[in-house]
Design a protein around this motif. Structure first.
Motif, mmCIF file in Angstrom:
data_model
loop_
_atom_site.group_PDB
_atom_site.id
_atom_site.type_symbol
_atom_site.label_atom_id
_atom_site.label_comp_id
_atom_site.label_asym_id
_atom_site.label_seq_id
_atom_site.Cartn_x
_atom_site.Cartn_y
_atom_site.Cartn_z
ATOM 1 N N THR A 294 0.820 -1.229 0.000
ATOM 2 C CA THR A 294 0.000 0.000 0.000
ATOM 3 C C THR A 294 0.847 1.269 0.000
ATOM 4 N N ASN A 295 2.074 1.169 0.492
ATOM 5 C CA ASN A 295 2.921 2.355 0.603
ATOM 6 C C ASN A 295 4.101 2.250 -0.386
ATOM 7 N N LEU A 296 3.896 2.747 -1.598
ATOM 8 C CA LEU A 296 4.929 2.704 -2.637
ATOM 9 C C LEU A 296 6.003 3.751 -2.328
ATOM 10 N N ILE A 297 7.249 3.302 -2.226
ATOM 11 C CA ILE A 297 8.324 4.261 -1.923
ATOM 12 C C ILE A 297 9.225 4.531 -3.131
ATOM 13 N N GLN A 298 9.253 3.626 -4.092
ATOM 14 C CA GLN A 298 10.086 3.878 -5.274
ATOM 15 C C GLN A 298 9.717 2.924 -6.405
ATOM 16 N N THR A 299 9.719 3.460 -7.620
ATOM 17 C CA THR A 299 9.608 2.638 -8.819
ATOM 18 C C THR A 299 10.960 2.671 -9.532
ATOM 19 N N VAL A 300 11.581 1.512 -9.649
ATOM 20 C CA VAL A 300 12.907 1.414 -10.259
ATOM 21 C C VAL A 300 12.755 1.041 -11.731
ATOM 22 N N THR A 301 13.327 1.857 -12.617
ATOM 23 C CA THR A 301 13.333 1.579 -14.063
ATOM 24 C C THR A 301 14.775 1.558 -14.541
ATOM 25 N N ILE A 302 14.964 1.334 -15.827
ATOM 26 C CA ILE A 302 16.316 1.315 -16.386
ATOM 27 C C ILE A 302 17.000 2.664 -16.195
ATOM 28 N N ASP A 303 16.212 3.735 -16.159
ATOM 29 C CA ASP A 303 16.775 5.074 -15.972
ATOM 30 C C ASP A 303 17.221 5.332 -14.535
ATOM 31 N N SER A 304 16.855 4.432 -13.617
ATOM 32 C CA SER A 304 17.279 4.591 -12.230
ATOM 33 C C SER A 304 18.742 4.220 -12.036
ATOM 34 N N PHE A 305 19.306 3.483 -13.001
ATOM 35 C CA PHE A 305 20.699 3.051 -12.912
ATOM 36 C C PHE A 305 21.613 4.058 -13.607
ATOM 37 N N PRO A 306 22.900 4.035 -13.272
ATOM 38 C CA PRO A 306 23.847 4.904 -13.992
ATOM 39 C C PRO A 306 23.910 4.532 -15.467
ATOM 40 N N LYS A 307 24.255 5.494 -16.303
ATOM 41 C CA LYS A 307 24.484 5.194 -17.713
ATOM 42 C C LYS A 307 25.706 4.276 -17.832
ATOM 43 N N PRO A 308 25.785 3.498 -18.883
ATOM 44 C CA PRO A 308 26.889 2.533 -19.009
ATOM 45 C C PRO A 308 28.223 3.187 -19.351
ATOM 46 N N TYR A 309 28.671 4.061 -18.470
ATOM 47 C CA TYR A 309 29.941 4.749 -18.651
ATOM 48 C C TYR A 309 30.983 4.168 -17.696
ATOM 49 N N TYR A 310 32.235 4.468 -17.985
ATOM 50 C CA TYR A 310 33.314 4.128 -17.071
ATOM 51 C C TYR A 310 33.767 5.418 -16.413
#
Length: 454
Positions: A294-310
């Motif tokens: 009932t208490n949504l605290i976060q929706t994680v998507t691909i954009d939630s991760f860092p870009k594939p950089y070094y």
């Protein structure tokens, strides 16, 4: 006798005209202001454009072909004549850089102030052998000229020579006429001289501004330096040049990093680690802080991760980074998007165990937001060289593993200064070896090592 006297008077009238034509300059053409209005991302001013009397000084830096800086100059005509920019005065003055003036409206009316734009662009790649310690420099000096508009009506080639030759030719003709008593021709030439005088005067009455540009090209956007190990597995390479084509520094990412721990309630803090491996653009995970969802605290998507950089300064491969969702207690629940749920079900059916897309972790440490920024790359060659450094450091390890980060030259100087009183011999040695006071401007970064023992 009267003819000779008339001839002498005519010559005397011409002489001051010629003398005036040689020395005429108009100080009523002035540049009121010069300012930078546009530039490419990597180009910059090392000093703001300077305008002193009739001198314009530019000190700029570029990185790669295509870089440019665009300026506006405000020119005022305080004379009673129309003046025009001389297009030929700034053309073909450099092999590698181009000076382009917007000459669509070059005429400046009497009493008028006009805005003119010009650009300096990096047009041709500089050969590697032209660089000295990764740096190329070029100075150019030329005159920016403004002429009365009547000059523009004359043929562009040989005008100046013709201007000074006319009086000499006229004098010779008049002497010849006087000797041979050609009265009609003498009168005709006299009329022509009277007509030509203002043109002779105006043709040399131009204004010139001294233009000096100093352009620096840094071959390396950054130079990585290590005291131990090597960037090569087969040679002793202590420096690595990073060009502007291969690295960038305009990406910043804030997230909660992967927290290490074990699945046992003996640690104080709790997080959910989420693996990015199976995420697509359609994937998501909803995380709740209660079992009833009932208490949504976060929706994680691909954009939630860092870009594939070094991340070079942190020697961190962001493409492999998971993220953590911090929770205040162990009461949590989550739902997977349909594609992730299908992957999880297939894995369980095949292996009989759950796939840890979502992994609960306990830790001694509270998850704190981390900011990753600085030099980034996707260039595999650079990444391989950084991995070589790690490998060569581990050949003579001080512990079980080593983490490497690079700090800027200014940070390194501060670090040395902090330890200077305790270890003066190290302080002096490093300063002498790297000559830091001179080289900090050249984007140098120094490797610092943290050894871990397991």
């Amino acid at each position: 006798m009267r003819k000779v006297l008339l001839l002498i008077i005519s010559i005397l009238l011409i002489i001051p005209t010629v003398v005036f034509a040689e020395t005429c300059t108009d100080n009523n053409i002035t540049i009121e202001e010069i300012k930078l209005v546009d530039k490419s991302a990597e180009a910059k001013e090392l000093e703001s454009a300077k305008l002193e009397n009739k001198k314009i000084n530019l000190n700029i830096e570029m990185a790669s072909v295509g870089d440019y800086l665009t300026y506006e100059i405000f020119v005022k005509n305080g004379t009673e004549e129309d003046y025009a920019l001389d297009k030929s005065s700034f053309q073909n003055i450099s092999d590698y850089f181009e000076y382009i003036f917007d000459t669509k409206e070059t005429i400046i009316k009497p009493g008028e102030s006009k805005k003119m734009r010009f650009s300096i662009s990096y047009k041709k790649e500089i050969p590697a052998n032209e660089y000295k310690e990764y740096v190329f420099g070029e100075k150019q000096n030329f005159n920016l000229s403004f002429n009365p508009t009547k000059v523009a009506e004359n043929p562009p080639t040989g005008v100046a020579d013709l201007i000074y030759a006319i009086p000499v030719i006229v004098i010779m003709i008049m002497l010849n006429m006087a000797v041979n008593k050609r009265r009609k021709l003498f009168k005709a030439i006299s009329v022509i001289i009277i007509i030509l005088i203002p043109y002779i005067v105006n043709a040399s009455c131009k204004t010139e501004f001294s233009f000096q540009s100093t352009i620096t090209i840094n071959q390396c956007k950054a130079i990585l330096i290590t005291e131990e190990g090597s960037f090569s597995l087969t040679a002793d390479e202590k420096e690595l040049c990073l060009t502007s084509k291969d690295v960038f520094d305009d990406y910043v990412f804030k997230y909660y990093p992967d927290m290490l721990g074990i699945k046992a309630p003996v640690y104080k803090y709790f997080t959910l680690n989420i693996d990015r491996t199976y995420f697509t653009n359609e994937s998501y995970i909803n995380v709740y802080s209660d079992l009833n969802k009932t208490n949504l605290i976060q929706t994680v998507t691909i954009d939630s991760f860092p870009k594939p950089y070094y991340a070079i300064e942190e020697t961190l491969d962001l493409s492999k980074e998971s993220i953590s969702v911090p929770l205040d207690n162990a009461d949590y629940s989550y739902t997977l998007s349909p594609d992730l749920q299908q992957i999880a079900d297939s894995y369980y059916n095949e292996h009989g165990t759950e796939l840890n897309i979502v992994d609960p972790r306990y830790s001694w440490f509270k998850a704190e937001e981390k900011e990753v920024k600085g030099l980034m790359t996707t260039n595999e060659n650079i990444i391989n060289k950084l991995e070589n450094l790690h490998t060569t450091l581990m050949e003579h390890p001080h512990g079980s593993d080593v983490s490497i980060r690079f700090i800027s030259c200014d940070e390194y100087k501060k670090e040395l200064e902090n330890y200077g009183d305790l270890y003066p011999e190290i302080f002096d040695e490093d300063y002498n070896e790297y000559n830091l006071d001179e080289k900090c401007e050249n984007n140098r970064y120094y490797a610092r090592y943290s050894w871990a023992i397991y």
